[in-house]
Design a protein around this motif. Structure first.
Motif, PDB file in Angstrom:
ATOM      1  N   HIS A  15      86.613  23.026  11.901  1.00  0.00           N
ATOM      2  CA  HIS A  15      85.176  23.026  12.174  1.00  0.00           C
ATOM      3  C   HIS A  15      84.931  23.027  13.687  1.00  0.00           C
ATOM      4  N   ALA A  16      85.657  22.173  14.397  1.00  0.00           N
ATOM      5  CA  ALA A  16      85.493  22.068  15.858  1.00  0.00           C
ATOM      6  C   ALA A  16      85.875  23.365  16.557  1.00  0.00           C
ATOM      7  N   ASN A  22      80.379  25.446  21.247  1.00  0.00           N
ATOM      8  CA  ASN A  22      79.377  24.407  21.024  1.00  0.00           C
ATOM      9  C   ASN A  22      80.044  23.134  20.507  1.00  0.00           C
ATOM     10  N   GLU A  23      79.286  22.062  20.488  1.00  0.00           N
ATOM     11  CA  GLU A  23      79.786  20.805  19.931  1.00  0.00           C
ATOM     12  C   GLU A  23      79.562  20.818  18.436  1.00  0.00           C
ATOM     13  N   CYS A  24      80.558  20.386  17.701  1.00  0.00           N
ATOM     14  CA  CYS A  24      80.405  20.270  16.248  1.00  0.00           C
ATOM     15  C   CYS A  24      80.230  18.801  15.902  1.00  0.00           C
ATOM     16  N   ALA A  44      81.839  18.632   7.176  1.00  0.00           N
ATOM     17  CA  ALA A  44      81.286  19.292   8.362  1.00  0.00           C
ATOM     18  C   ALA A  44      79.767  19.295   8.219  1.00  0.00           C
ATOM     19  N   LEU A  45      79.066  18.842   9.265  1.00  0.00           N
ATOM     20  CA  LEU A  45      77.601  18.845   9.239  1.00  0.00           C
ATOM     21  C   LEU A  45      77.085  19.739  10.361  1.00  0.00           C
ATOM     22  N   PHE A  82      82.415  12.247  13.384  1.00  0.00           N
ATOM     23  CA  PHE A  82      83.239  12.935  14.386  1.00  0.00           C
ATOM     24  C   PHE A  82      82.403  13.981  15.093  1.00  0.00           C
ATOM     25  N   HIS A  83      82.767  14.272  16.334  1.00  0.00           N
ATOM     26  CA  HIS A  83      82.164  15.398  17.045  1.00  0.00           C
ATOM     27  C   HIS A  83      83.162  15.916  18.064  1.00  0.00           C
TER      28      HIS A  83
END
Ligand code: ZN
Length: 141
Positions: A15-16, A22-24, A44-45, A82-83
């Motif tokens: 996802h990241a 960009n930031e996930c 994942a959001l 998480f991000h």
């Protein structure tokens, strides 16, 4: 200590890397026993931040609520958020601290040139003035 199983870890890294530059962001579900946490699922959001998403992320409260509900129906707990930090170290920024909640673990993934580099976990204190670093274990492959 927070340990992340292979499947959720792959979800988080993928996802990241996909959302880069960009930031996930997303939610981590699993079990807590005393001081140790085991992440068995990651969701994942969408980054809902309206501005430049290379420097910030924002979770919708309703997305977090849905993740919490999902956790409960599976007999799990929502244990963290998480991000990612694109082309930046996995530190806990002033903004991260301001937007944190003391009852979650915050895992930050550093993505360098589109690839996962390293990660750290943080435990914000109750008044959001500082975040302690938490031991993080992820599957090395
Ligand atoms: Zn951040």
């Amino acid at each position: 200590m927070i340990e992340i199983e292979t499947k959720p870890w792959q979800t988080m890294v993928l996802h990241a890397e996909r959302i880069y530059p960009n930031e996930c962001c997303g939610a981590m579900l699993g079990h807590t026993s005393g001081e140790s946490k085991l992440v068995t699922e990651a969701i994942a959001l969408e980054n809902a931040w309206a501005g430049a998403q290379g420097e910030r992320y924002q979770l919708r409260p309703e997305d977090l609520l849905a993740a919490d509900k999902e956790a409960r129906t599976r007999g799990l707990d929502l244990i963290g958020i998480f991000h990612s930090h694109p082309d930046c170290d996995a530190y806990f920024s002033e903004t991260d601290l301001k937007n944190s909640c003391p009852w979650y673990s915050f895992v930050v993934l550093s993505i360098q040139n589109g690839k996962f580099d390293h990660a750290h976990s943080f435990l914000p204190d109750a008044d959001q003035t500082r975040a302690e670093s938490e031991e993080l274990k992820w599957p090395k492959s």
